[in-house]
Motif scaffolding. Structure first.
Motif, PDB file in Angstrom:
ATOM      1  N   GLN A 106       0.888  -1.362   0.278  1.00 41.64           N
ATOM      2  CA  GLN A 106      -0.180  -0.241  -0.167  1.00 41.64           C
ATOM      3  C   GLN A 106       0.709   1.092   0.339  1.00 41.64           C
ATOM      4  OE1 GLN A 106      -3.550  -1.162   1.007  1.00 41.64           O
ATOM      5  NE2 GLN A 106      -3.868   1.159  -0.666  1.00 41.64           N
ATOM      6  N   PRO A 107       0.946   2.100  -1.482  1.00 40.89           N
ATOM      7  CA  PRO A 107       1.838   2.894  -1.403  1.00 40.89           C
ATOM      8  C   PRO A 107       0.514   4.351  -0.619  1.00 40.89           C
ATOM      9  CG  PRO A 107       0.798   2.112  -3.455  1.00 40.89           C
ATOM     10  CD  PRO A 107       0.350   1.791  -2.105  1.00 40.89           C
ATOM     11  N   ILE A 108       1.227   3.777   0.321  1.00 43.52           N
ATOM     12  CA  ILE A 108       0.206   5.095   1.164  1.00 43.52           C
ATOM     13  C   ILE A 108       1.165   6.954   1.010  1.00 43.52           C
ATOM     14  CG2 ILE A 108      -0.900   4.080   2.969  1.00 43.52           C
ATOM     15  CD1 ILE A 108       0.460   4.898   4.833  1.00 43.52           C
ATOM     16  N   ASP A 109       2.737   6.630   0.945  1.00 42.38           N
ATOM     17  CA  ASP A 109       3.322   7.719   0.504  1.00 42.38           C
ATOM     18  C   ASP A 109       3.043   8.654  -0.652  1.00 42.38           C
ATOM     19  OD1 ASP A 109       4.213   5.778  -0.500  1.00 42.38           O
ATOM     20  OD2 ASP A 109       6.476   6.067  -0.916  1.00 42.38           O
ATOM     21  N   HIS A 110       3.169   7.664  -1.518  1.00 43.39           N
ATOM     22  CA  HIS A 110       2.755   8.381  -2.946  1.00 43.39           C
ATOM     23  C   HIS A 110       1.338   8.767  -3.032  1.00 43.39           C
ATOM     24  CE1 HIS A 110       5.302   6.372  -4.867  1.00 43.39           C
ATOM     25  NE2 HIS A 110       6.630   7.015  -4.372  1.00 43.39           N
ATOM     26  N   ALA A 111       0.228   7.753  -2.538  1.00 46.46           N
ATOM     27  CA  ALA A 111      -1.150   8.353  -2.790  1.00 46.46           C
ATOM     28  C   ALA A 111      -1.922   9.142  -1.784  1.00 46.46           C
ATOM     29  CB  ALA A 111      -2.318   7.295  -1.896  1.00 46.46           C
ATOM     30  N   LEU A 112      -0.734  10.023  -0.506  1.00 43.29           N
ATOM     31  CA  LEU A 112      -1.237  11.350   0.384  1.00 43.29           C
ATOM     32  C   LEU A 112      -0.616  12.373  -0.559  1.00 43.29           C
ATOM     33  CD1 LEU A 112       0.189  10.311   3.666  1.00 43.29           C
ATOM     34  CD2 LEU A 112      -2.626  10.923   2.931  1.00 43.29           C
ATOM     35  N   GLU A 113       1.291  12.233  -0.949  1.00 41.59           N
ATOM     36  CA  GLU A 113       1.407  13.229  -2.082  1.00 41.59           C
ATOM     37  C   GLU A 113       0.792  13.655  -2.557  1.00 41.59           C
ATOM     38  OE1 GLU A 113       5.584  12.652  -3.570  1.00 41.59           O
ATOM     39  OE2 GLU A 113       6.682  13.677  -2.646  1.00 41.59           O
ATOM     40  N   LYS A 114       0.089  12.437  -3.775  1.00 42.73           N
ATOM     41  CA  LYS A 114      -0.696  12.949  -5.269  1.00 42.73           C
ATOM     42  C   LYS A 114      -1.960  14.019  -4.738  1.00 42.73           C
ATOM     43  CE  LYS A 114      -2.983   9.587  -7.109  1.00 42.73           C
ATOM     44  NZ  LYS A 114      -3.615   8.103  -7.370  1.00 42.73           N
ATOM     45  N   ARG A 115      -1.713  13.766  -3.046  1.00 47.06           N
ATOM     46  CA  ARG A 115      -3.343  14.558  -3.451  1.00 47.06           C
ATOM     47  C   ARG A 115      -3.456  15.743  -2.779  1.00 47.06           C
ATOM     48  NH1 ARG A 115      -4.715   9.253  -3.244  1.00 47.06           N
ATOM     49  NH2 ARG A 115      -6.816   8.694  -4.049  1.00 47.06           N
ATOM     50  N   GLY A 116      -1.761  15.991  -2.516  1.00 45.67           N
ATOM     51  CA  GLY A 116      -0.999  17.387  -1.800  1.00 45.67           C
ATOM     52  C   GLY A 116      -0.683  17.573  -1.003  1.00 45.67           C
ATOM     53  N   PHE A 117      -0.624  16.071  -0.059  1.00 44.68           N
ATOM     54  CA  PHE A 117      -0.492  16.226   1.253  1.00 44.68           C
ATOM     55  C   PHE A 117       1.295  15.648   1.218  1.00 44.68           C
ATOM     56  CE2 PHE A 117      -4.444  14.812   1.595  1.00 44.68           C
ATOM     57  CZ  PHE A 117      -4.891  15.752   2.670  1.00 44.68           C
ATOM     58  N   GLU A 118       1.483  15.536   2.018  1.00 50.19           N
ATOM     59  CA  GLU A 118       3.214  15.997   2.750  1.00 50.19           C
ATOM     60  C   GLU A 118       3.480  14.853   2.342  1.00 50.19           C
ATOM     61  OE1 GLU A 118       6.557  16.599   6.441  1.00 50.19           O
ATOM     62  OE2 GLU A 118       4.724  17.849   6.231  1.00 50.19           O
ATOM     63  N   ASN A 119       4.681  13.738   1.962  1.00 51.67           N
ATOM     64  CA  ASN A 119       4.711  12.847   1.497  1.00 51.67           C
ATOM     65  C   ASN A 119       5.282  12.069   3.280  1.00 51.67           C
ATOM     66  OD1 ASN A 119       6.488  10.334   1.512  1.00 51.67           O
ATOM     67  ND2 ASN A 119       6.998  10.961  -0.425  1.00 51.67           N
ATOM     68  N   PRO A 120       4.535  11.561   3.920  1.00 51.27           N
ATOM     69  CA  PRO A 120       5.346  10.347   4.706  1.00 51.27           C
ATOM     70  C   PRO A 120       6.677   9.752   4.952  1.00 51.27           C
ATOM     71  CG  PRO A 120       3.405   9.457   4.472  1.00 51.27           C
ATOM     72  CD  PRO A 120       3.593  10.746   3.876  1.00 51.27           C
TER      73      PRO A 120
END
Lengths: 150, 147
Positions: free
Chosen positions: B53-67
């Protein structure tokens, strides 16, 4: 000195009571009476969207562990999330991934489908910094499961 | 007397603040290498990578900081069949989850915290089943470090 000891014991009792609190149940469960698995998955998907969460995926409990044709049809997992919440809780504590993505397990029974989620407030017992967020998440789970089971 | 009270107070404080921690290992690799290593380690222990589950990319794609965080789900058919028969509530713990997070060039992999599950299921066979999964994950993580 006796007064100090009494005060100390009182403090311990208070701390113990505060620490114990009301125990959170491990699971949040509802039943979609009379529904088939497909109907229950569809209703759950709608409830997820209605509560401002995004559907992530659904799969069999043994997906990728057995060939597709042999997958168990009576137990399905539905994953979903809210990205703003995900961002918020990860900033608080990376161990919040233990609740990610949100998940409901659907189990087909002779009378319908049971919808089961692990209570995030139960998971966060050892993560006090996440307590408030998990209480809110628990309420969302309850609303979603309630709507999906109607 | 005062000293005893201090010691007692300190002990109680420690007991109240002790937190069960998930399994955790770390080493100096990037995300890509870590994923390769953990997949190999899982295979060595007869576990299968079910989903990354690439939540780093998922969040970044939606404008959030990459965790710099990804979640892996790994499992085995035997674990599912075992849970189905012995304690279906444990299906909620499967597939098992690992979290990879990168900080300052170091990759840390943590498991879920099994302690609440062990407390919830104090008796056999469920308790033993959870212990066995915990041991499998521990062996996998140890192998990951050695890769």
């Amino acid at each position: 000195m006796r007064k100090q000891v009494r005060l100390f014991i009182l403090l311990l009792v208070c701390l113990g009571a505060a620490h114990a609190g009301d125990p959170e149940p491990m699971l949040i469960t509802t039943t979609a009476q009379g529904k088939t698995m497909d109907q229950a998955v569809l209703a759950l998907g709608q409830a997820i969207t209605d509560h401002n969460y995004s559907f992530v995926r659904q799969q069999a409990i043994d997906s990728r562990l057995v060939p597709y044709a042999q997958e168990v049809r009576s137990v399905r997992l539905v994953y979903f999330c809210n990205f703003a919440r995900m961002d918020r809780v990860l900033r608080l504590d990376p161990r919040a991934t233990q609740m990610m993505p949100c998940r409901v397990t659907l189990v087909e029974t002779p009378t319908g489908v049971d919808l089961i989620a692990v209570n995030p407030a139960w998971v966060s017992q050892n993560m006090p910094v996440l307590h408030d967020e998990c209480q809110e998440l628990k309420r969302d789970y309850q609303s979603i499961l309630e709507e999906a089971s109607l | 007397m005062k000293r005893s009270l201090c010691v007692l107070g300190l002990s109680v404080g420690l007991v109240l603040t002790v937190r069960a921690e998930p399994l955790s290992v770390s080493k100096n690799v990037d995300m890509r290498q870590a994923l390769d290593d953990i997949t190999l380690a899982a295979t060595n222990h007869e576990l299968v990578l079910v989903k990354m589950q690439p939540i780093d990319h998922a969040l970044e794609k939606r404008g959030f900081e990459n965790p710099h965080i990804r979640i892996l789900f790994i499992g085995s058919e035997s674990a599912v069949r075992w849970a189905e028969v012995a304690e279906p509530k444990l299906l909620n713990l499967l597939p098992l989850r690992l979290t990879l997070f990168q900080k300052d060039g170091r990759m840390t992999v943590i498991s879920d915290d099994f302690e609440p599950w062990l407390r919830e299921f104090p008796d056999a066979p469920a308790h033993l089943m959870i212990r066995a999964w915990q041991e499998e994950l521990k062996a996998t993580l140890d192998d990951f470090v050695k890769q």
